[in-house]
Design an enzyme around this catalytic site. Sequence first.
Site, PDB file in Angstrom:
ATOM      1  N   ILE A 157      10.444  91.070 -43.672  1.00 17.92           N
ATOM      2  CA  ILE A 157      10.277  92.466 -42.748  1.00 17.92           C
ATOM      3  C   ILE A 157      10.207  93.351 -43.963  1.00 17.92           C
ATOM      4  CG2 ILE A 157      11.411  93.657 -41.287  1.00 17.92           C
ATOM      5  CD1 ILE A 157      11.763  91.811 -39.622  1.00 17.92           C
ATOM      6  N   TYR A 158       8.994  93.792 -44.016  1.00 19.06           N
ATOM      7  CA  TYR A 158       8.754  94.572 -44.924  1.00 19.06           C
ATOM      8  C   TYR A 158       8.699  95.944 -44.490  1.00 19.06           C
ATOM      9  CZ  TYR A 158       9.479  91.439 -48.554  1.00 19.06           C
ATOM     10  OH  TYR A 158      10.039  90.831 -49.875  1.00 19.06           O
ATOM     11  N   TYR A 213      20.304  93.748 -39.691  1.00 24.91           N
ATOM     12  CA  TYR A 213      20.749  92.438 -39.094  1.00 24.91           C
ATOM     13  C   TYR A 213      21.744  91.979 -38.832  1.00 24.91           C
ATOM     14  CZ  TYR A 213      16.752  91.631 -41.180  1.00 24.91           C
ATOM     15  OH  TYR A 213      14.858  91.159 -41.526  1.00 24.91           O
ATOM     16  N   LYS A 252      23.314  94.483 -36.954  1.00 26.35           N
ATOM     17  CA  LYS A 252      22.888  95.361 -35.993  1.00 26.35           C
ATOM     18  C   LYS A 252      22.347  94.675 -34.903  1.00 26.35           C
ATOM     19  CE  LYS A 252      20.154  98.507 -35.633  1.00 26.35           C
ATOM     20  NZ  LYS A 252      18.984  99.043 -35.474  1.00 26.35           N
TER      21      LYS A 252
END
Length: 171
Positions: free
Chosen positions: A95-96, A141, A143
Amino acid sequence: MIVLKKASSGDLEALQQIGTETFYETFAKHNSAEEMRKYLAESFSSEKLLTELNNQDSQFFMAWEDENPVGYLKINSGEAQTELQDEISLEIERIYVKSSHHGKKVGQLLYEKALEVAIQQKKKYIWLGVWEENKRAVNFYIKNGFTEFDKHIFRLGNDEQTDLMMKKFLE
């Protein structure tokens, strides 16, 4: 407004652009210029990305703001997964998000797309590896309900870096 679209081979140049830009923004200050150039050239080459885009067990989703790519998600199932490769899991490989869009919920939208795909595919859990020094991502992550279950080494050039392996069960 941010719109997510599944990426195809027609999105190759946009994917290369957003991939190299976001990876560089995140990791350049921690690595040598030479190692960054080499990694970016190999990891985001047309041949490598086309192979990944055409793998039936991998999917890319790009986040667009108007005509501009601002982030992307790469997920893998089955044998496309970088490690676990079991049939009951989905890997979030990347996830960028561009630094200009941090804090604007782009990463959350991409994560929710991964979650949606995992649920559609009836996966039992989602897993990923995240660099231990990338506190922003680790906290993101946590969270979202992920917990650490292992570690592995990520090599960038001659530098060995520790990734935390995290997973989230989908009951």
